[in-house]
Design a protein around this motif. Structure first.
Motif, PDB file in Angstrom:
ATOM      1  N   ARG A  71       0.836  -1.197   0.000  1.00  0.00           N
ATOM      2  CA  ARG A  71       0.000   0.000   0.000  1.00  0.00           C
ATOM      3  C   ARG A  71       0.873   1.250   0.000  1.00  0.00           C
ATOM      4  NH1 ARG A  71      -2.920   4.315   2.473  1.00  0.00           N
ATOM      5  NH2 ARG A  71      -0.858   4.835   3.242  1.00  0.00           N
ATOM      6  N   ASP A  72       1.844   1.274   0.884  1.00  0.00           N
ATOM      7  CA  ASP A  72       2.680   2.473   1.028  1.00  0.00           C
ATOM      8  C   ASP A  72       3.515   2.740  -0.229  1.00  0.00           C
ATOM      9  OD1 ASP A  72       1.581   2.716   3.488  1.00  0.00           O
ATOM     10  OD2 ASP A  72       3.366   2.143   4.626  1.00  0.00           O
ATOM     11  N   ILE A  73       4.037   1.676  -0.820  1.00  0.00           N
ATOM     12  CA  ILE A  73       4.831   1.871  -2.051  1.00  0.00           C
ATOM     13  C   ILE A  73       3.931   2.428  -3.155  1.00  0.00           C
ATOM     14  CG2 ILE A  73       6.202   0.742  -3.841  1.00  0.00           C
ATOM     15  CD1 ILE A  73       7.050  -1.320  -1.730  1.00  0.00           C
ATOM     16  N   MET A  74       2.759   1.830  -3.282  1.00  0.00           N
ATOM     17  CA  MET A  74       1.842   2.284  -4.338  1.00  0.00           C
ATOM     18  C   MET A  74       1.425   3.730  -4.105  1.00  0.00           C
ATOM     19  SD  MET A  74       0.417   1.428  -7.114  1.00  0.00           S
ATOM     20  CE  MET A  74      -0.524   0.080  -7.754  1.00  0.00           C
ATOM     21  N   TYR A  75       1.028   4.044  -2.884  1.00  0.00           N
ATOM     22  CA  TYR A  75       0.590   5.411  -2.587  1.00  0.00           C
ATOM     23  C   TYR A  75       1.735   6.403  -2.847  1.00  0.00           C
ATOM     24  CZ  TYR A  75      -0.633   9.606  -0.124  1.00  0.00           C
ATOM     25  OH  TYR A  75      -0.853  10.928   0.174  1.00  0.00           O
ATOM     26  N   ASN A  76       2.905   6.086  -2.343  1.00  0.00           N
ATOM     27  CA  ASN A  76       4.066   6.964  -2.506  1.00  0.00           C
ATOM     28  C   ASN A  76       4.368   7.180  -3.993  1.00  0.00           C
ATOM     29  OD1 ASN A  76       6.746   8.139  -1.357  1.00  0.00           O
ATOM     30  ND2 ASN A  76       7.437   6.676  -2.906  1.00  0.00           N
ATOM     31  N   TYR A  77       4.303   6.092  -4.761  1.00  0.00           N
ATOM     32  CA  TYR A  77       4.618   6.213  -6.187  1.00  0.00           C
ATOM     33  C   TYR A  77       3.579   7.071  -6.904  1.00  0.00           C
ATOM     34  CZ  TYR A  77       5.794   5.421 -10.952  1.00  0.00           C
ATOM     35  OH  TYR A  77       6.137   5.658 -12.255  1.00  0.00           O
ATOM     36  N   LEU A  78       2.305   6.783  -6.652  1.00  0.00           N
ATOM     37  CA  LEU A  78       1.256   7.532  -7.351  1.00  0.00           C
ATOM     38  C   LEU A  78       1.242   9.003  -6.922  1.00  0.00           C
ATOM     39  CD1 LEU A  78      -1.634   4.897  -7.384  1.00  0.00           C
ATOM     40  CD2 LEU A  78      -0.059   5.496  -9.239  1.00  0.00           C
ATOM     41  N   ALA A  79       1.546   9.266  -5.671  1.00  0.00           N
ATOM     42  CA  ALA A  79       1.613  10.661  -5.215  1.00  0.00           C
ATOM     43  C   ALA A  79       2.706  11.401  -5.995  1.00  0.00           C
ATOM     44  CB  ALA A  79       1.890  10.716  -3.713  1.00  0.00           C
ATOM     45  N   ASP A  80       3.857  10.765  -6.142  1.00  0.00           N
ATOM     46  CA  ASP A  80       4.943  11.384  -6.931  1.00  0.00           C
ATOM     47  C   ASP A  80       4.500  11.613  -8.371  1.00  0.00           C
ATOM     48  OD1 ASP A  80       6.649  11.386  -4.785  1.00  0.00           O
ATOM     49  OD2 ASP A  80       7.862   9.676  -5.450  1.00  0.00           O
ATOM     50  N   CYS A  81       3.859  10.607  -8.952  1.00  0.00           N
ATOM     51  CA  CYS A  81       3.403  10.735 -10.353  1.00  0.00           C
ATOM     52  C   CYS A  81       2.392  11.870 -10.483  1.00  0.00           C
ATOM     53  CB  CYS A  81       2.759   9.430 -10.827  1.00  0.00           C
ATOM     54  SG  CYS A  81       3.919   8.096 -11.083  1.00  0.00           S
ATOM     55  N   ALA A  82       1.447  11.931  -9.545  1.00  0.00           N
ATOM     56  CA  ALA A  82       0.413  12.970  -9.607  1.00  0.00           C
ATOM     57  C   ALA A  82       1.059  14.353  -9.523  1.00  0.00           C
ATOM     58  CB  ALA A  82      -0.600  12.775  -8.483  1.00  0.00           C
ATOM     59  N   ARG A  83       2.050  14.499  -8.662  1.00  0.00           N
ATOM     60  CA  ARG A  83       2.733  15.792  -8.532  1.00  0.00           C
ATOM     61  C   ARG A  83       3.433  16.178  -9.830  1.00  0.00           C
ATOM     62  NH1 ARG A  83       4.636  13.372  -3.525  1.00  0.00           N
ATOM     63  NH2 ARG A  83       3.109  13.900  -1.929  1.00  0.00           N
ATOM     64  N   GLU A  84       3.775  15.170 -10.616  1.00  0.00           N
ATOM     65  CA  GLU A  84       4.432  15.450 -11.904  1.00  0.00           C
ATOM     66  C   GLU A  84       3.432  15.557 -13.050  1.00  0.00           C
ATOM     67  OE1 GLU A  84       8.900  13.693 -11.373  1.00  0.00           O
ATOM     68  OE2 GLU A  84       7.460  12.407 -12.401  1.00  0.00           O
ATOM     69  N   HIS A 108      -1.539  -9.243  -1.478  1.00  0.00           N
ATOM     70  CA  HIS A 108      -0.728  -8.419  -2.379  1.00  0.00           C
ATOM     71  C   HIS A 108      -1.631  -7.392  -3.088  1.00  0.00           C
ATOM     72  CE1 HIS A 108       2.083  -7.702  -5.699  1.00  0.00           C
ATOM     73  NE2 HIS A 108       1.334  -8.345  -6.556  1.00  0.00           N
ATOM     74  N   LEU A 109      -2.728  -7.890  -3.637  1.00  0.00           N
ATOM     75  CA  LEU A 109      -3.638  -6.991  -4.360  1.00  0.00           C
ATOM     76  C   LEU A 109      -4.389  -6.063  -3.422  1.00  0.00           C
ATOM     77  CD1 LEU A 109      -5.075  -9.203  -7.184  1.00  0.00           C
ATOM     78  CD2 LEU A 109      -3.395  -7.387  -7.325  1.00  0.00           C
ATOM     79  N   ARG A 110      -4.733  -6.573  -2.248  1.00  0.00           N
ATOM     80  CA  ARG A 110      -5.442  -5.727  -1.281  1.00  0.00           C
ATOM     81  C   ARG A 110      -4.579  -4.517  -0.932  1.00  0.00           C
ATOM     82  NH1 ARG A 110      -5.438  -5.873   4.085  1.00  0.00           N
ATOM     83  NH2 ARG A 110      -4.369  -7.879   4.234  1.00  0.00           N
ATOM     84  N   GLY A 111      -3.286  -4.742  -0.703  1.00  0.00           N
ATOM     85  CA  GLY A 111      -2.379  -3.636  -0.400  1.00  0.00           C
ATOM     86  C   GLY A 111      -2.276  -2.654  -1.563  1.00  0.00           C
ATOM     87  N   LEU A 112      -2.070  -3.174  -2.750  1.00  0.00           N
ATOM     88  CA  LEU A 112      -1.931  -2.294  -3.921  1.00  0.00           C
ATOM     89  C   LEU A 112      -3.201  -1.474  -4.145  1.00  0.00           C
ATOM     90  CD1 LEU A 112      -0.100  -4.721  -6.398  1.00  0.00           C
ATOM     91  CD2 LEU A 112       0.893  -2.773  -5.167  1.00  0.00           C
ATOM     92  N   ALA A 113      -4.341  -2.136  -4.008  1.00  0.00           N
ATOM     93  CA  ALA A 113      -5.620  -1.440  -4.241  1.00  0.00           C
ATOM     94  C   ALA A 113      -5.832  -0.338  -3.202  1.00  0.00           C
ATOM     95  CB  ALA A 113      -6.773  -2.446  -4.204  1.00  0.00           C
ATOM     96  N   ALA A 114      -5.410  -0.590  -1.956  1.00  0.00           N
ATOM     97  CA  ALA A 114      -5.557   0.442  -0.912  1.00  0.00           C
ATOM     98  C   ALA A 114      -4.710   1.666  -1.271  1.00  0.00           C
ATOM     99  CB  ALA A 114      -5.143  -0.127   0.445  1.00  0.00           C
ATOM    100  N   GLY A 115      -3.510   1.434  -1.814  1.00  0.00           N
ATOM    101  CA  GLY A 115      -2.661   2.549  -2.244  1.00  0.00           C
ATOM    102  C   GLY A 115      -3.279   3.315  -3.400  1.00  0.00           C
ATOM    103  N   ILE A 116      -3.869   2.575  -4.329  1.00  0.00           N
ATOM    104  CA  ILE A 116      -4.526   3.208  -5.483  1.00  0.00           C
ATOM    105  C   ILE A 116      -5.692   4.072  -5.005  1.00  0.00           C
ATOM    106  CG2 ILE A 116      -6.023   2.703  -7.475  1.00  0.00           C
ATOM    107  CD1 ILE A 116      -4.141   0.343  -8.119  1.00  0.00           C
TER     108      ILE A 116
END
Ligand code: HPA
Ligand code: ZN
Length: 349
Positions: A71-84, A108-116
């Motif tokens: 979750r944290d990796i996904m959220y962190n990555y998407l936040a960076d992408c959104a800022r760009e 695995h998917l539950r974590g990724l989906a929570a980040g999304i």
């Protein structure tokens, strides 16, 4: 110039998207020791060549122990992408890497989906998942991943793919896994023409039900193959920064991005494993402008190609495409100012 441009990404491996800072945090909270050679003296991932990169990637992935880590990796990555300025990001996930540290497919998917979901709520960025198998782990493991994907469908899982060492096995060896998911209606992509030449791309296109190729840049060495890619409207997930970092090409002048485009191939821009290669989706767009001479309208077309070639559902795609079309219209109208000028007056929402 490119900061305000809406961007879309089709090719980023989530296990390779955690920067050193986050990998250190995960290791600390999971109580695990980092591999001694994971980072260099400048706190960057340490590797020398493609096989060293794959090792470093596995070592970083070994710090991911829970669904919350994903979750944290996904959220962190998407936040960076959104800022760009990214509006859509399709991320590769690897259930094999998750399983190595005891994370099951559903978790695995539950974590990724929570980040999304968290990133969508905060930034409005849309993201979907492509489940991938790992080529060097072999066809049987690939089939297991395909079976798991079909056994536990998830609304954010929109396609199937394969990364890993392109020198191992042949594309046809993986046809059973790809056929299984394709017959169930999932679109597919495969890494080819990155660490191996045009034969690898030709074989992948002949043996596997794919509408996209990860990288595909070495198809540029074969004009007949380029014709086939253009004629079949195959989307190329081009990752110039990754190619330069891995030494596939010595410098920008040698990179075939423009030749692929001129040959009529549908090209997109992607970051692959951003902290490993010192890149990001924003940097790829900025570099395409400064190094390949792409203008704002060219880059908007690339965003449109990425969204059109994405594996998102039709309603999501149409919603995002409508937004891009509006901006392209504004941009190409006779009274249009440049997007960078427009962005000074109103935010691109
Ligand atoms: N190529 C192949 N496999 C990968 C990559 C890549 O760039 N990144 C993660 N797995
Ligand atoms: Zn990749």
């Amino acid at each position: 110039m490119t900061a305000a441009l809406p961007k879309a990404e089709l090719h980023c491996h989530i296990e390779g998207a955690a920067p050193p800072r986050l990998v250190r945090q995960l290791a600390a909270r999971n109580g695990i020791a980092l591999h001694a050679n994971l980072f260099d003296g400048d706190d960057r991932f340490a590797w020398r060549d493609f096989s060293g990169f794959l090792d470093a990637y596995d070592r970083a992935s070994a710090c991911i122990r829970t669904a919350d880590d994903y979750r944290d990796i996904m959220y962190n990555y998407l936040a960076d992408c959104a800022r760009e300025g990214a509006v859509y990001v399709e991320v590769f996930s690897s259930p094999d890497h998750a399983a190595t540290t005891g994370i099951g497919y559903a978790d695995h998917l539950r974590g990724l989906a929570a980040g999304i979901d968290a990133a969508a709520a905060e930034f409005g960025i849309v993201s979907r998942i492509i489940v991938t198998c790992v080529r060097h782990l072999g066809p049987e493991r690939a089939l297991d991943v395909a079976r798991a994907m079909l056994a536990e469908p998830h609304p954010y899982v929109v396609g199937f793919g394969m990364g890993g060492d392109e020198q191992r096995y042949r594309p046809a060896d993986f046809a059973p896994a790809f056929r299984l998911v394709a017959d169930a209606g999932y679109p597919c992509t495969v890494h080819a023409g990155e660490m191996a030449g045009p034969d690898s791309v030709r074989e992948a296109l002949a043996a596997l039900p794919v509408s996209r190729i990860g990288h595909g840049v070495r198809a540029s060495e074969d004009t007949r193959l380029l014709d086939e890619i253009a004629r079949r409207s195959i989307v190329l997930e081009v990752c110039p920064g990754s190619n330069l970092a891995l030494g596939v090409y010595a410098d920008t002048a040698a990179h075939p991005f423009l030749r692929l485009r001129e040959a009529g191939c549908r090209v997109t821009l992607n970051s692959d494993d951003p902290p490993f290669f010192g890149t990001s989706i924003g940097k790829e767009y900025a570099d395409a402008a400064s190094r390949f001479g792409m203008g704002e309208a060219d880059l908007l077309h690339i965003t449109r190609t990425a969204i059109a070639g994405s594996f998102a559902d039709t309603a999501t795609k149409n919603r995002l495409l409508a937004r891009i079309a509006k901006q392209l219209d504004e941009f190409t109208s006779p009274t249009a100012t440049s997007l960078s000028d427009q962005s000074k007056r109103r935010p691109l929402s």
